[in-house]
Structure formats: structure tokens, C-alpha cells
Motif scaffolding. Structure first.
Motif, PDB file in Angstrom:
ATOM      1  N   ALA A  94       0.800  -1.225   0.000  1.00 36.96           N
ATOM      2  CA  ALA A  94       0.000   0.000   0.000  1.00 36.96           C
ATOM      3  C   ALA A  94       0.838   1.283   0.000  1.00 36.96           C
ATOM      4  CB  ALA A  94      -0.961  -0.016   1.190  1.00 36.96           C
ATOM      5  N   PRO A  95       1.882   1.407   0.836  1.00 36.67           N
ATOM      6  CA  PRO A  95       2.663   2.649   0.798  1.00 36.67           C
ATOM      7  C   PRO A  95       3.449   2.829  -0.498  1.00 36.67           C
ATOM      8  CG  PRO A  95       3.622   1.083   2.354  1.00 36.67           C
ATOM      9  CD  PRO A  95       2.291   0.530   1.949  1.00 36.67           C
ATOM     10  N   LEU A  96       3.739   1.744  -1.200  1.00 31.77           N
ATOM     11  CA  LEU A  96       4.396   1.892  -2.503  1.00 31.77           C
ATOM     12  C   LEU A  96       3.470   2.604  -3.486  1.00 31.77           C
ATOM     13  CD1 LEU A  96       6.103  -1.618  -2.923  1.00 31.77           C
ATOM     14  CD2 LEU A  96       7.004   0.460  -1.830  1.00 31.77           C
ATOM     15  N   ILE A  97       2.185   2.323  -3.393  1.00 31.67           N
ATOM     16  CA  ILE A  97       1.209   3.005  -4.245  1.00 31.67           C
ATOM     17  C   ILE A  97       1.082   4.468  -3.831  1.00 31.67           C
ATOM     18  CG2 ILE A  97      -1.177   2.987  -5.058  1.00 31.67           C
ATOM     19  CD1 ILE A  97       0.628   0.611  -5.929  1.00 31.67           C
ATOM     20  N   ALA A  98       1.107   4.721  -2.523  1.00 33.32           N
ATOM     21  CA  ALA A  98       1.048   6.102  -2.041  1.00 33.32           C
ATOM     22  C   ALA A  98       2.264   6.900  -2.470  1.00 33.32           C
ATOM     23  CB  ALA A  98       0.917   6.113  -0.515  1.00 33.32           C
ATOM     24  N   PRO A 102      -0.928  10.019  -6.800  1.00 33.24           N
ATOM     25  CA  PRO A 102      -1.418  11.118  -5.954  1.00 33.24           C
ATOM     26  C   PRO A 102      -2.508  10.622  -5.009  1.00 33.24           C
ATOM     27  CG  PRO A 102      -2.343  11.304  -8.159  1.00 33.24           C
ATOM     28  CD  PRO A 102      -1.339  10.192  -8.224  1.00 33.24           C
ATOM     29  N   VAL A 103      -2.105  10.206  -3.829  1.00 38.77           N
ATOM     30  CA  VAL A 103      -2.991   9.568  -2.866  1.00 38.77           C
ATOM     31  C   VAL A 103      -3.439  10.566  -1.804  1.00 38.77           C
ATOM     32  CG1 VAL A 103      -3.036   7.842  -1.005  1.00 38.77           C
ATOM     33  CG2 VAL A 103      -2.067   7.255  -3.239  1.00 38.77           C
ATOM     34  N   THR A 104      -4.731  10.536  -1.480  1.00 37.59           N
ATOM     35  CA  THR A 104      -5.283  11.406  -0.448  1.00 37.59           C
ATOM     36  C   THR A 104      -5.049  10.850   0.944  1.00 37.59           C
ATOM     37  OG1 THR A 104      -7.018  12.131  -1.969  1.00 37.59           O
ATOM     38  CG2 THR A 104      -7.401  12.508   0.377  1.00 37.59           C
ATOM     39  N   GLU A 105      -5.117   9.506   1.057  1.00 40.37           N
ATOM     40  CA  GLU A 105      -4.983   8.888   2.369  1.00 40.37           C
ATOM     41  C   GLU A 105      -4.478   7.455   2.214  1.00 40.37           C
ATOM     42  OE1 GLU A 105      -7.503   8.937   6.498  1.00 40.37           O
ATOM     43  OE2 GLU A 105      -8.619   8.502   4.667  1.00 40.37           O
ATOM     44  N   LEU A 106      -3.673   7.029   3.176  1.00 40.01           N
ATOM     45  CA  LEU A 106      -3.163   5.667   3.256  1.00 40.01           C
ATOM     46  C   LEU A 106      -3.676   5.060   4.556  1.00 40.01           C
ATOM     47  CD1 LEU A 106      -1.173   3.317   2.553  1.00 40.01           C
ATOM     48  CD2 LEU A 106       0.633   4.682   3.661  1.00 40.01           C
ATOM     49  N   ILE A 107      -4.290   3.872   4.458  1.00 42.38           N
ATOM     50  CA  ILE A 107      -4.866   3.238   5.640  1.00 42.38           C
ATOM     51  C   ILE A 107      -4.354   1.798   5.748  1.00 42.38           C
ATOM     52  CG2 ILE A 107      -6.966   2.629   6.890  1.00 42.38           C
ATOM     53  CD1 ILE A 107      -8.466   4.706   5.240  1.00 42.38           C
ATOM     54  N   TYR A 108      -3.778   1.477   6.891  1.00 39.76           N
ATOM     55  CA  TYR A 108      -3.354   0.111   7.193  1.00 39.76           C
ATOM     56  C   TYR A 108      -4.483  -0.572   7.979  1.00 39.76           C
ATOM     57  CZ  TYR A 108       1.486   1.578   6.174  1.00 39.76           C
ATOM     58  OH  TYR A 108       2.638   2.046   5.579  1.00 39.76           O
ATOM     59  N   PRO A 114       5.781  -1.594   7.378  1.00 43.05           N
ATOM     60  CA  PRO A 114       7.211  -1.807   7.118  1.00 43.05           C
ATOM     61  C   PRO A 114       8.092  -0.682   7.629  1.00 43.05           C
ATOM     62  CG  PRO A 114       6.132  -1.015   5.137  1.00 43.05           C
ATOM     63  CD  PRO A 114       5.052  -1.156   6.182  1.00 43.05           C
ATOM     64  N   SER A 115       9.365  -0.996   7.758  1.00 43.68           N
ATOM     65  CA  SER A 115      10.402   0.005   7.995  1.00 43.68           C
ATOM     66  C   SER A 115      11.276   0.082   6.754  1.00 43.68           C
ATOM     67  CB  SER A 115      11.273  -0.376   9.203  1.00 43.68           C
ATOM     68  OG  SER A 115      10.623  -0.087  10.413  1.00 43.68           O
ATOM     69  N   LEU A 183      11.384   1.698  -0.167  1.00 45.51           N
ATOM     70  CA  LEU A 183      11.296   3.128   0.131  1.00 45.51           C
ATOM     71  C   LEU A 183      12.271   3.534   1.231  1.00 45.51           C
ATOM     72  CD1 LEU A 183       7.455   3.847   0.033  1.00 45.51           C
ATOM     73  CD2 LEU A 183       9.133   3.911  -1.829  1.00 45.51           C
ATOM     74  N   ALA A 184      12.759   4.760   1.124  1.00 47.88           N
ATOM     75  CA  ALA A 184      13.670   5.296   2.138  1.00 47.88           C
ATOM     76  C   ALA A 184      12.917   5.849   3.343  1.00 47.88           C
ATOM     77  CB  ALA A 184      14.535   6.393   1.528  1.00 47.88           C
ATOM     78  N   ALA A 185      11.631   6.096   3.170  1.00 45.76           N
ATOM     79  CA  ALA A 185      10.790   6.626   4.247  1.00 45.76           C
ATOM     80  C   ALA A 185       9.338   6.379   3.880  1.00 45.76           C
ATOM     81  CB  ALA A 185      11.032   8.117   4.443  1.00 45.76           C
ATOM     82  N   HIS A 186       8.473   6.459   4.869  1.00 44.14           N
ATOM     83  CA  HIS A 186       7.049   6.325   4.591  1.00 44.14           C
ATOM     84  C   HIS A 186       6.566   7.535   3.792  1.00 44.14           C
ATOM     85  CE1 HIS A 186       5.869   2.763   6.923  1.00 44.14           C
ATOM     86  NE2 HIS A 186       6.879   3.085   7.705  1.00 44.14           N
ATOM     87  N   PRO A 187       5.635   7.336   2.874  1.00 47.38           N
ATOM     88  CA  PRO A 187       5.123   8.462   2.073  1.00 47.38           C
ATOM     89  C   PRO A 187       4.541   9.555   2.958  1.00 47.38           C
ATOM     90  CG  PRO A 187       4.380   6.355   1.180  1.00 47.38           C
ATOM     91  CD  PRO A 187       4.996   6.056   2.509  1.00 47.38           C
ATOM     92  N   GLN A 188       4.736  10.782   2.558  1.00 51.58           N
ATOM     93  CA  GLN A 188       4.230  11.916   3.324  1.00 51.58           C
ATOM     94  C   GLN A 188       2.791  12.205   2.928  1.00 51.58           C
ATOM     95  OE1 GLN A 188       6.007  13.553   5.909  1.00 51.58           O
ATOM     96  NE2 GLN A 188       7.151  11.653   5.583  1.00 51.58           N
ATOM     97  N   VAL A 189       1.906  11.314   3.321  1.00 45.82           N
ATOM     98  CA  VAL A 189       0.471  11.465   3.076  1.00 45.82           C
ATOM     99  C   VAL A 189      -0.261  11.174   4.379  1.00 45.82           C
ATOM    100  CG1 VAL A 189       0.680  10.794   0.648  1.00 45.82           C
ATOM    101  CG2 VAL A 189       0.162   9.052   2.368  1.00 45.82           C
TER     102      VAL A 189
END
Length: 245
Positions: A94-98, A102-108, A114-115, A183-189
Motif C-alpha cells: 500500500a505505501p508503494l502506491i502512495a 497522488p494519494v489522499t490517504e493511506l490506511i493500514y 514496514p520500515s 522506500l527510504a521513508a514512509h510516504p508523506q500522506v
């Protein structure tokens, strides 16, 4: 559930060895409220497919559904809000898609968070999963971590529905867990995490801790088992819509 004031495109990503069908009851609820819903099948049983290929499959499904508008045009009037949801192992995709769209929200949802640089295969040891399961199993008489999937995954799902879920389940190739999360960090969304109250696979207290440690936010509780989309679809759909109201 109360209708939301905003219509969105929900991308619902399934977990390991699963299929998009697992979301069908939640999808019905969301569509009844005017949302578009995309439930792709990931190539989870393909030994040539890792996490990037999983993300490719999701991105392709989004493009096919929206005519690539979401990927190519981020202007507010060009698209509905895109909400990406990852269940269980789907938390690695999911965070790879974010990060890509252009994602409005990411929900686990009852998900593996992941780290950066972490291999999915290492997530279990890094999060202290085994000790957390043993602790909870001592409290509930061994229900948590039970080897019977009808207990650990599908406890609380109606019998016929649970049987159908098992019939549709697939294998999970090792390739999806072998390579580091890219990813180097979680998406900023804007990001939320939901834990299932009666989850016997990922105990709620365990996932609350992981959520705080990895995302710096507090998880929200929903009713249901690990497969809450089958045991409590209406409540889960309402929780997914919550921030849209």
C-alpha cells in the motif's frame, strides 16, 4: 453507516495468499455510498514477482479503472480522491502506491507496517511478533497464534463465508518477502492504522505498539477478527470512510 460527504476511489489491497474477492462485502458497502472501489489480485503465488511487481499490478488496476487519470493528472478537478488501503501483508504494498500515485490517504488494516529497507521476512523478528503472540495466547487459552486458519484468521467469519475464503486462497511465493522494502521513508500522506479487536493473528495490543513505533500515530480499533472485511464489513467500511466526512 452514515454516508460520507466526499466520494472517493478506494484501492483495497489484500494480504498474503489472498485475492481481491476478500474485500467484496466492504466494496459493496462503499459503492452503495457512491465510491469507486478497486480490488486487484496481486501475483502473490508468482516466484518471479516481488514487492515492485505487486505495486505494478495495483497501479495497472488503478489505471485500467480510471483511464490513467489518477497517475497522470493531479489537479483537484480531474479525479476523485484516491484512498489506498492495505490489509495484513498488503501493508508492504500500500505505501508503494502512495509513493507512486497522488494519494489522499493511506490506511493500514490489521497490517504489517514496514520500515525502510526491511525485508518482509525479517518483519516478524524485528517487531517482536513471536513474544507478543505467546503473551496473548497465554491469556486466551491458545486461540491467538493457533495453527488452524479458521481460528487464527477467520474466527468470527460466518462458516460458509470462511469456507469460501479458504477455497479461494492461494500460495504465497517466497520472492515477495525476500527483497528489502524499497522506500527510504514512509510516504508523506495522511495515514491511519486500524487494528481488529479480536484479531488472533496480529493481536491488537501488538499492532498498536508497532503503529506507534513505526508511524508515530495511535491506531484505531474496529470490531472483528484478522479478516474483519469478512466478519464485520459494514463496520470496516464505516471506519474507512471516517476521515471523509
Amino acid at each position: 453507516m452514515t454516508a460520507s460527504t466526499t466520494t472517493s476511489t478506494f484501492v483495497l489491497i489484500h494480504g498474503a495468499a489472498d485475492v481481491g474477492w476478500s474485500w467484496h462485502l466492504v466494496a459493496e458497502e462503499l459503492r452503495a455510498h457512491g465510491h469507486e472501489v478497486i480490488t486487484p489480485d496481486l501475483p502473490c503465488d508468482d516466484e518471479s514477482a516481488g514487492l515492485p511487481e505487486f505495486a505494478d499490478a495495483v497501479e495497472k488496476a488503478v489505471g485500467a479503472s480510471t483511464g490513467d487519470v489518477l497517475a497522470r493528472d493531479v489537479s483537484p478537478g480531474a479525479r476523485r480522491d484516491l484512498v489506498v488501503v492495505g490489509h495484513s501483508f498488503g501493508g508492504f504494498t500500500a505505501p508503494l502506491i502512495a509513493d507512486r500515485l497522488p494519494v489522499t490517504e493511506l490506511i493500514y488494516v490489521a497490517a504489517m507496517i514496514p520500515s525502510p529497507g526491511e525485508r518482509p521476512a525479517g518483519w516478524w523478528a524485528h517487531t517482536g511478533y513471536e513474544a507478543a503472540v505467546a503473551e496473548q495466547a497465554a491469556l486466551d487459552g491458545g486461540l491467538t497464534g493457533n495453527e488452524d486458519p479458521y481460528v487464527s484468521f477467520l474466527g468470527g467469519v460466518p462458516e460458509e463465508l470462511a469456507q469460501e475464503a479458504m477455497r479461494r486462497s492461494r500460495g504465497q511465493a517466497d520472492a515477495s518477502s525476500a527483497a528489502p522494502w524499497p522506500l527510504a521513508a514512509h510516504p508523506q500522506v495522511p495515514t491511519r492504522a486500524l487494528v481488529a479487536r479480536d484479531d488472533r493473528f496480529f493481536p491488537a495490543d501488538f499492532l498498536r505498539r508497532v503503529t506507534r513505533e513505526r508511524l508515530g500515530i495511535e491506531a484505531e480499533e474496529i470490531p472483528g477478527c484478522h479478516c474483519a472485511m469478512l466478519s464485520h464489513p459494514r463496520q470496516l467500511a464505516a471506519a474507512l470512510e471516517l476521515s471523509l466526512r
